[in-house]
Design a protein around this motif. Structure first.
Motif, PDB file in Angstrom:
ATOM      1  N   PRO A  88     -31.734  34.506  -8.313  1.00 46.05           N
ATOM      2  CA  PRO A  88     -31.362  35.262  -9.513  1.00 46.05           C
ATOM      3  C   PRO A  88     -29.905  35.072  -9.931  1.00 46.05           C
ATOM      4  CG  PRO A  88     -31.534  36.721  -7.617  1.00 46.05           C
ATOM      5  CD  PRO A  88     -32.036  35.379  -7.166  1.00 46.05           C
ATOM      6  N   ALA A  89     -29.737  34.621 -11.164  1.00 50.17           N
ATOM      7  CA  ALA A  89     -28.402  34.459 -11.742  1.00 50.17           C
ATOM      8  C   ALA A  89     -28.528  34.451 -13.252  1.00 50.17           C
ATOM      9  CB  ALA A  89     -27.744  33.170 -11.257  1.00 50.17           C
ATOM     10  N   ALA A  90     -27.609  35.128 -13.917  1.00 56.88           N
ATOM     11  CA  ALA A  90     -27.574  35.166 -15.375  1.00 56.88           C
ATOM     12  C   ALA A  90     -26.130  35.310 -15.810  1.00 56.88           C
ATOM     13  CB  ALA A  90     -28.409  36.331 -15.914  1.00 56.88           C
ATOM     14  N   VAL A  91     -25.867  34.901 -17.050  1.00 54.62           N
ATOM     15  CA  VAL A  91     -24.507  34.991 -17.582  1.00 54.62           C
ATOM     16  C   VAL A  91     -24.557  35.645 -18.955  1.00 54.62           C
ATOM     17  CG1 VAL A  91     -23.464  33.099 -16.286  1.00 54.62           C
ATOM     18  CG2 VAL A  91     -24.735  32.591 -18.376  1.00 54.62           C
ATOM     19  N   ALA A  92     -23.471  36.326 -19.292  1.00 56.30           N
ATOM     20  CA  ALA A  92     -23.348  36.983 -20.592  1.00 56.30           C
ATOM     21  C   ALA A  92     -22.061  36.534 -21.251  1.00 56.30           C
ATOM     22  CB  ALA A  92     -23.363  38.505 -20.442  1.00 56.30           C
ATOM     23  N   ARG A  93     -22.139  36.340 -22.548  1.00 57.14           N
ATOM     24  CA  ARG A  93     -20.987  35.943 -23.371  1.00 57.14           C
ATOM     25  C   ARG A  93     -20.684  37.071 -24.344  1.00 57.14           C
ATOM     26  NH1 ARG A  93     -20.139  34.196 -28.532  1.00 57.14           N
ATOM     27  NH2 ARG A  93     -18.525  32.609 -28.884  1.00 57.14           N
ATOM     28  N   PHE A  94     -19.489  37.625 -24.272  1.00 55.15           N
ATOM     29  CA  PHE A  94     -19.088  38.768 -25.092  1.00 55.15           C
ATOM     30  C   PHE A  94     -18.252  38.294 -26.279  1.00 55.15           C
ATOM     31  CE2 PHE A  94     -19.977  40.303 -20.909  1.00 55.15           C
ATOM     32  CZ  PHE A  94     -20.534  41.556 -21.085  1.00 55.15           C
ATOM     33  N   PRO A  95     -18.204  39.083 -27.366  1.00 54.01           N
ATOM     34  CA  PRO A  95     -17.353  38.728 -28.497  1.00 54.01           C
ATOM     35  C   PRO A  95     -15.895  38.564 -28.082  1.00 54.01           C
ATOM     36  CG  PRO A  95     -18.862  40.491 -29.111  1.00 54.01           C
ATOM     37  CD  PRO A  95     -19.002  40.300 -27.625  1.00 54.01           C
ATOM     38  N   ALA A  96     -15.189  37.717 -28.809  1.00 47.81           N
ATOM     39  CA  ALA A  96     -13.808  37.391 -28.431  1.00 47.81           C
ATOM     40  C   ALA A  96     -12.800  38.438 -28.882  1.00 47.81           C
ATOM     41  CB  ALA A  96     -13.437  36.027 -29.014  1.00 47.81           C
ATOM     42  N   ASP A  97     -13.205  39.395 -29.692  1.00 47.85           N
ATOM     43  CA  ASP A  97     -12.252  40.362 -30.238  1.00 47.85           C
ATOM     44  C   ASP A  97     -12.048  41.540 -29.286  1.00 47.85           C
ATOM     45  OD1 ASP A  97     -14.625  41.754 -30.454  1.00 47.85           O
ATOM     46  OD2 ASP A  97     -14.683  41.736 -32.648  1.00 47.85           O
ATOM     47  N   ALA A  98     -11.327  42.545 -29.770  1.00 41.03           N
ATOM     48  CA  ALA A  98     -11.022  43.715 -28.938  1.00 41.03           C
ATOM     49  C   ALA A  98     -12.283  44.485 -28.565  1.00 41.03           C
ATOM     50  CB  ALA A  98     -10.051  44.638 -29.676  1.00 41.03           C
ATOM     51  N   THR A  99     -13.257  44.506 -29.470  1.00 38.34           N
ATOM     52  CA  THR A  99     -14.525  45.172 -29.149  1.00 38.34           C
ATOM     53  C   THR A  99     -15.203  44.485 -27.978  1.00 38.34           C
ATOM     54  OG1 THR A  99     -14.825  45.872 -31.448  1.00 38.34           O
ATOM     55  CG2 THR A  99     -16.789  45.793 -30.052  1.00 38.34           C
ATOM     56  N   GLY A 100     -15.203  43.162 -27.990  1.00 34.77           N
ATOM     57  CA  GLY A 100     -15.783  42.412 -26.893  1.00 34.77           C
ATOM     58  C   GLY A 100     -15.039  42.623 -25.591  1.00 34.77           C
TER      59      GLY A 100
END
Length: 436
Positions: free
Chosen positions: A246-258
């Motif tokens: 089991p392995a997964a990755v997440a990409r968050f927004p680059a701004d302050a909200t992210g």
């Protein structure tokens, strides 16, 4: 294959019910339909290169930090960069499977959750675990995974009128269970509608690398359209690792909200102790780097499952069932509504009973559509292609290396058995039709 009014699952709000929670959906011996089934596996032996990487890391005593070590996150950044999604190292998190990331995102964002109908079986349980209401939104006729934009707006309005607080929409452009790819124009309209209502989008892109016709299918990520409002989640079990690693990755927004969301998600993952095991992290980093052996194996597996899925699709359609042509993944979603008359003779009147019948007759899992948030009364199942590749590693490997896998005797037998089961159901339905 989806329609009607949006139906919520709302713990604590007695005026809202979901078919998956009704007693009729939990017949004795079946258990709650809100759990499972797992992702469709590829049914193939683990590649030697990946096994070697994992084995070489097996002696490491140190554990991965929560969210993943820099090497793993850098590999994820490169993976997304090659797909037109530039990603900052500080906006990536890894976890032992996509469910851990989704539960962390749901906890961090708060509010009510919206999902398509049908949707991946693992999406809704994690919101329920947190006591969050889940609202299913119909998808259009041409594809699953992405809600109809007008139905989405109507659902948001109704939820707010009833005192709800919708904040999160989970969608998938390459879909489980329907095996379809949402058209860019639909995705754009739905993403714009969600953004206009202030929703954060989680884009499950687990199956994006399993397109059956990558040169003929346009796949866009909503993160390309709304970079500040979309978190991308990819479970590596889709195309890069065995499900047992089991392995997964997440990409968050680059701004302050992210940045803030990333920090809150790491807090939840820390509380859960959700770290990727060190040997698995090594294999994940290697796979995300996409060396030649990984790319070649992935392409071969996709070609294999695409050919088997097309043959299975032809078999069920020839028997009178309905299924959208599979475009991605290792599965297809079949509607046996046209065969309802014949199924009734076998005591089948809903998706749970259909699941029981087909699982027995096919000798392979055939989870009913109710497990994916679909209507219990609709006669739909997800069929995986992995079980059609053979019973031994030798047979499955032969499928992978053969230029004509559909001509292999064990694959022909499996497809013949599938055709026979569906043809029998068609014949039963025809015998029970009223004379004209």
């Amino acid at each position: 294959m989806s329609g009607g009014h949006p139906v919520p699952t709302a713990p604590g709000r007695h005026s809202r019910t979901d078919p998956a929670d009704r007693p009729s959906a939990e017949a004795e011996g079946h258990g709650p339909v809100r759990y499972g089934p797992a992702l469709p596996g590829d049914g193939l032996p683990v590649p030697a290169g990946l096994s070697a990487v994992l084995a070489a890391a097996a002696g490491r005593a140190a554990e991965q930090p929560v969210g993943g070590a820099p090497a793993l996150r850098e590999a994820a950044c490169g993976y997304w960069e090659r797909r037109g999604l530039p990603t900052r190292l500080g906006r990536v998190a890894a976890a032992p499977g996509a469910p851990a990331l989704l539960v962390a995102l749901t906890a961090a964002l708060g509010g009510d959750v919206l999902v398509p109908r049908p949707c991946a079986a693992w999406w809704a349980p994690y919101a329920r675990l947190l006591g969050r209401p889940v609202f299913h939104v119909p998808t259009p006729a041409e594809s699953g995974g992405v809600p109809d934009p007008y139905a989405l707006l109507e659902t948001v309005r109704r939820v707010r009128d009833e005192g709800g607080d919708p904040r999160l929409l989970v969608l998938s452009v390459a879909d489980d269970p329907t095996a379809t790819v949402a058209p860019p124009e639909l995705l754009h309209a739905t993403a714009e509608a969600a953004a206009g209502e202030g929703l954060h989008l989680v884009s499950d892109e687990t199956w994006r690398d399993t397109l059956h016709s990558p040169h003929d299918t346009v796949l866009l990520s909503p993160a390309e359209m709304l970079p500040g409002q979309v978190t991308v989640v990819t479970d590596l079990a889709g195309a890069l690792l065995p499900p047992s690693w089991p392995a997964a990755v997440a990409r968050f927004p680059a701004d302050a909200t992210g940045r803030d969301l990333h920090a809150r998600v790491l807090d939840v993952l820390t509380a859960l102790g959700a770290r990727v095991a060190e040997p698995v992290a090594a294999a994940a980093g290697h796979a995300l780097g996409e060396p030649a052996d990984v790319v070649e194996r992935r392409a071969a597996a996709v070609r294999l499952h695409a050919s088997v899925a097309a043959a299975a699709h032809a078999a069920v359609v020839a028997a009178g069932a309905f299924a959208r042509p599979p475009q991605a993944g290792r599965h297809l979603y079949v509607d046996l509504g046209p065969l309802r008359a014949g199924l009734a003779a076998h005591g089948v009147g809903d998706a749970q009973e259909l699941e029981d019948l087909l699982t027995t007759r096919l000798g392979m899992p055939a989870p009913g559509g109710h497990r994916f948030g679909d209507d219990l009364g609709a006669l739909r199942v997800r069929l995986a292609t992995g079980p059609l590749l053979g019973d031994t590693d030798e047979e499955r490997t032969e499928c992978l290396t053969s230029p004509s896998p559909l001509e292999l005797p064990h694959v022909q037998r499996a497809l013949m058995s599938l055709r026979s089961v569906f043809d029998d159901l068609r014949d039963d339905a025809q015998r029970r039709e009223s004379p004209r």
